[in-house]
Design a protein around this motif. Structure first.
Motif, PDB file in Angstrom:
ATOM      1  N   UNK A  54       0.843  -1.200   0.000  1.00  0.00           N
ATOM      2  CA  UNK A  54       0.000   0.000   0.000  1.00  0.00           C
ATOM      3  C   UNK A  54       0.876   1.247   0.000  1.00  0.00           C
ATOM      4  N   UNK A  55       0.451   2.291  -0.734  1.00  0.00           N
ATOM      5  CA  UNK A  55       1.252   3.520  -0.719  1.00  0.00           C
ATOM      6  C   UNK A  55       1.217   4.172   0.666  1.00  0.00           C
ATOM      7  N   UNK A  56       2.248   4.880   1.002  1.00  0.00           N
ATOM      8  CA  UNK A  56       2.437   5.587   2.273  1.00  0.00           C
ATOM      9  C   UNK A  56       2.545   4.654   3.481  1.00  0.00           C
ATOM     10  N   UNK A  57       1.525   3.798   3.699  1.00  0.00           N
ATOM     11  CA  UNK A  57       1.545   2.982   4.907  1.00  0.00           C
ATOM     12  C   UNK A  57       2.210   1.627   4.703  1.00  0.00           C
ATOM     13  N   UNK A  58       2.358   1.202   3.428  1.00  0.00           N
ATOM     14  CA  UNK A  58       2.920  -0.116   3.161  1.00  0.00           C
ATOM     15  C   UNK A  58       4.401  -0.193   3.500  1.00  0.00           C
ATOM     16  N   UNK A  59       4.842  -1.417   3.799  1.00  0.00           N
ATOM     17  CA  UNK A  59       6.239  -1.597   4.192  1.00  0.00           C
ATOM     18  C   UNK A  59       7.192  -1.262   3.053  1.00  0.00           C
ATOM     19  N   UNK A  60       6.833  -1.705   1.848  1.00  0.00           N
ATOM     20  CA  UNK A  60       7.711  -1.474   0.702  1.00  0.00           C
ATOM     21  C   UNK A  60       7.916   0.016   0.475  1.00  0.00           C
ATOM     22  N   UNK A  61       6.820   0.753   0.573  1.00  0.00           N
ATOM     23  CA  UNK A  61       6.875   2.200   0.384  1.00  0.00           C
ATOM     24  C   UNK A  61       7.844   2.824   1.383  1.00  0.00           C
ATOM     25  N   UNK A  62       7.726   2.346   2.632  1.00  0.00           N
ATOM     26  CA  UNK A  62       8.603   2.896   3.668  1.00  0.00           C
ATOM     27  C   UNK A  62      10.062   2.549   3.406  1.00  0.00           C
ATOM     28  N   UNK A  63      10.287   1.323   2.952  1.00  0.00           N
ATOM     29  CA  UNK A  63      11.655   0.905   2.635  1.00  0.00           C
ATOM     30  C   UNK A  63      12.238   1.779   1.531  1.00  0.00           C
ATOM     31  N   UNK A  64      11.428   1.966   0.478  1.00  0.00           N
ATOM     32  CA  UNK A  64      11.883   2.793  -0.637  1.00  0.00           C
ATOM     33  C   UNK A  64      12.215   4.193  -0.175  1.00  0.00           C
ATOM     34  N   UNK A  65      11.403   4.702   0.729  1.00  0.00           N
ATOM     35  CA  UNK A  65      11.623   6.039   1.235  1.00  0.00           C
ATOM     36  C   UNK A  65      12.958   6.102   1.987  1.00  0.00           C
ATOM     37  N   UNK A  66      13.204   5.047   2.767  1.00  0.00           N
ATOM     38  CA  UNK A  66      14.473   4.986   3.502  1.00  0.00           C
ATOM     39  C   UNK A  66      15.649   5.013   2.532  1.00  0.00           C
ATOM     40  N   UNK A  67      15.523   4.199   1.462  1.00  0.00           N
ATOM     41  CA  UNK A  67      16.598   4.145   0.466  1.00  0.00           C
ATOM     42  C   UNK A  67      16.825   5.524  -0.140  1.00  0.00           C
ATOM     43  N   UNK A  68      15.712   6.212  -0.472  1.00  0.00           N
ATOM     44  CA  UNK A  68      15.805   7.537  -1.075  1.00  0.00           C
ATOM     45  C   UNK A  68      16.514   8.504  -0.139  1.00  0.00           C
ATOM     46  N   UNK A  69      16.132   8.436   1.152  1.00  0.00           N
ATOM     47  CA  UNK A  69      16.744   9.353   2.121  1.00  0.00           C
ATOM     48  C   UNK A  69      18.245   9.088   2.209  1.00  0.00           C
TER      49      UNK A  69
END
Lengths: 263, 428
Positions: B278-293
């Motif tokens: 799921x966007x925003x709340x999904x785990x994958x989304x959060x992981x991707x965000x971490x990678x981006x940061x």
């Protein structure tokens, strides 16, 4: 010590409240005049929240009566607003800021009716007053503590009531929010609305309130701030519980003895 | 494949009943269950589901018929009784709710199994199929049942629409609801009754054992996708209906398979997928965000390092080699090279024969990071009284977070200081 006033907007007579037989409020008699910004002050466990919950009919009372505008709560409900403690709800609930403020209109809507344009305008106006209009579509889970409290306040303002009961509105909010809230409350009081606030910071209390209720299970004193907010009364309020009184309370609880005889 | 076509052509009247019935059951359970989920009373649904079994058996013993017209009132009776008992136990004893639920659930379910065994060991005619209530059998829905199920499902949905406002209010803030005069106890009672009704019809498809999943999982999965309660309910209903159809299909093609577990497996898959994707709340989304940061921090550090080197050389547009950069700031060579390539793609760097050169944009970005780093060091020493030799590590992190608005406030607050606590010049 207590003050008798004419035409009080809130009158409490001989109020006793018990939690599983243990008295948390004992024989409270008090009045609050129209247009006051009143503080309910006392230590933890003094029954401050219980007092306003019993006024709102949220806890059963063992004895006594409460009159608002000289009437029962049921008859004047639309003129009365209650702001629960911020921590009493789950802020992860799927709702936006404006959804929550809109709840302030529900009491005026009744069953099967949904908010109309006018209700929406009232809600948005309330948000403007607390400086949260920019956040109207924000998820409530994304708000800070101070913002949550502002949203609760906006919901209360949207009720367009004449008397407000607020449970610890300053607990855990930032300094800017505290200042914003108190100036808003003063503004409401100047317009003739009555505000009753549960508060436990003695430092700020005398600057915030013009009427005070000092409470520790029993009523210690109530009246205009300059008359009741003195060392003697504070010592009595905060100087520990009256040992005999609390021992009797414990006895009632352990023996499951009613605080009042059944009628 | 053939069975799939046959199933979805609805040429068979039985298939029609099964499909429509399953959709009704699962969707209405999901809608009513949304409020159990929001009120955090998910286990109550489980208790009710288990407690309807003795009622079903009792109704069968008394009527000798499997017609839902008799079984539903029986199920409703014991389901409701279980809730009343849970409330009474909590109100009048020191037992807490979770214990009370556990007690009632097992006692009622035990009685139900006893009654079921009794029925199986006596010679009741047509008793076969009663055990379908344990694990559900969507395929056993026939045309006559459909009418009853539809009526109940429609009652459920209309009630939720009519009382949506009140249900939302008591789920979010019960005390406030009571303070504005909402009859909380009666609304609560209505919601409870609807939950029992949903369970009573839902067990036909899912069975009592797994019924709780049918109430809770759709809402829990939908919560990952939306923050809007109305959309959440709609999504929950869709998830429920989808798993209902799938369960009916399984039940139709493989009659030996119990439907309930299949429905629950499908629902759980939806929930797991939601959890992951799921966007925003999904785990994958959060992981991707971490990678981006992490990448952003690395790239900014690269530019910063090149800016430092430019300061030393007094020339920012001088070609710089990878080894020089590493000697200036400890970095992994491969990750630095990747960062350089990214920055080149974004227009902050250019590659020349003798090394990497900052573009104007690159120099400015590097300069900003260095400025923020030094400003933050000033702020920490001046306002937080932190010793100058402690502030560097803090600033290493904060320099990447500060937004343009905070940057402006910081500059104004400190009144554009010339140097940082280590006497390095702050570049503006």
């Amino acid at each position: 010590m207590s003050a008798e006033i004419e035409n009080p907007v809130l009158e409490i007579h001989d109020l006793t409240v018990t939690y599983s037989k243990k008295p948390v409020l004992w024989d409270v008699d008090m009045t609050i005049p129209k247009g006051s910004l009143a503080g309910i002050i006392g230590p933890n466990g003094a029954g401050k929240s219980t007092l306003i919950k019993s006024i709102m009919g949220l806890v059963p009372i063992a004895s006594g009566y409460i009159k608002i505008f000289d009437k029962d709560l049921k008859e004047v409900r639309k003129n009365v607003s209650y702001v629960p403690q911020r921590g009493s709800v789950d802020w992860d609930f799927p709702a936006s800021v404006v959804d929550v403020v809109m709840m302030g209109r529900y009491g005026h809507l009744g069953f099967f009716n949904y908010p109309k344009k006018a209700d929406k305008e009232v809600a948005l106006d309330a948000l403007r007053k607390v400086g949260m209009d920019a956040y109207k579509n924000r998820q409530i889970s994304e708000l800070s503590g101070g913002q949550q409290q502002r949203v609760f306040l906006a919901r209360a303002i949207a009720q367009q009531a004449d008397i407000y009961f607020m449970d610890e509105p300053f607990a855990g909010v930032d300094a800017a929010t505290e200042r914003a809230i108190i100036s808003l409350l003063k503004e409401l009081a100047d317009k003739g609305k009555t505000i009753v606030v549960v508060h436990h910071d003695l430092q700020t209390a005398p600057n915030y309130f013009d009427w005070m209720v000092l409470l520790n299970t029993r009523l210690v004193a109530h009246g205009p701030t300059q008359e009741v907010f003195n060392d003697e009364n504070l010592k009595e309020t905060y100087g520990g519980k009256l040992t005999l009184l609390s021992e009797i309370s414990k006895l009632l609880e352990n023996k499951r003895f009613p605080a009042r005889e059944a009628k | 494949m053939e069975s799939l076509l046959e199933f979805f052509s609805f040429s068979d009247h039985n298939v029609q009943s099964v499909v429509i019935g399953s959709i009704w059951l699962t969707a209405s359970c999901a809608i009513v269950g949304t409020f159990s989920f929001l009120k955090k009373r998910t286990l109550v649904g489980d208790a009710v589901a288990h407690s309807v079994l003795p009622g079903v058996c009792l109704a069968f013993i008394l009527s000798g018929s499997k017609n839902p017209l008799y079984l539903i009132p029986g199920a409703f009776l014991t389901g409701w009784l279980s809730l009343v008992l849970i409330d009474k136990i909590v109100a009048h004893s020191k037992i807490k709710e979770d214990t009370a639920i556990g007690l009632i659930l097992s006692v009622f379910f035990g009685l139900g199994i006893l009654a079921l065994t009794y029925i199986q060991h006596t010679d009741y005619a047509n008793q076969s199929g009663l055990d379908h209530f344990l694990f559900g059998k969507a395929a056993s829905i026939v045309r006559e049942d459909l009418l009853i199920f539809s009526v109940i499902a429609i009652i459920l949905m209309i009630s939720v629409i009519l009382y949506f406002k009140e249900f939302m209010l008591i789920s979010f803030d019960e005390e406030f609801a009571q303070s504005i005069g909402v009859p909380v106890r009666r609304i609560e009672l209505l919601l409870t009754t609807l939950t029992v009704l949903a369970v009573v019809i839902g067990i036909q498809a899912v069975g009592v054992v797994l019924m709780a999943a049918m109430l809770i999982t759709p809402a829990a999965a939908a919560r990952f996708w939306t923050n809007d309660l109305k959309i959440l309910m709609l999504l929950a209903a869709l998830f429920g209906a989808f798993s209902g159809i799938s369960g009916a299909y399984v039940s139709y093609t493989a009659p030996a398979m119990p439907t309930g577990p299949w429905i629950v497996v499908i629902l759980s898959t939806i929930a797991i997928l939601s959890f992951l994707f799921a966007p925003t709340k999904g785990t994958l989304f959060r992981l991707l965000k971490q990678v981006k940061i992490k990448r952003k921090i690395k790239d900014e550090n690269t530019l910063k390092t090149m800016f430092y080197m430019g300061e030393e050389l007094s020339s920012f547009y001088h070609p710089m080699e990878v080894e020089e950069m590493i000697s200036k700031r400890k970095m992994q060579k491969s990750s630095l090279e990747k960062s350089l390539l990214r920055l080149k793609k974004e227009g902050y760097l250019e590659k020349e024969k003798t090394g990497w050169v900052l573009t104007k944009a690159g120099k400015e970005k590097g300069q900003r990071i260095v400025k923020l780093h030094r400003l933050w060091e000033v702020y920490l020493t001046k306002y937080l009284n932190i010793a100058p030799d402690h502030v560097h590590d803090d600033a290493e992190n904060i320099e990447h977070v500060i937004t343009p608005e905070l940057e402006e406030r910081l500059e104004k607050l400190l009144n554009y200081p010339e140097t940082d606590p280590h006497q390095s010049k702050i570049p503006y």
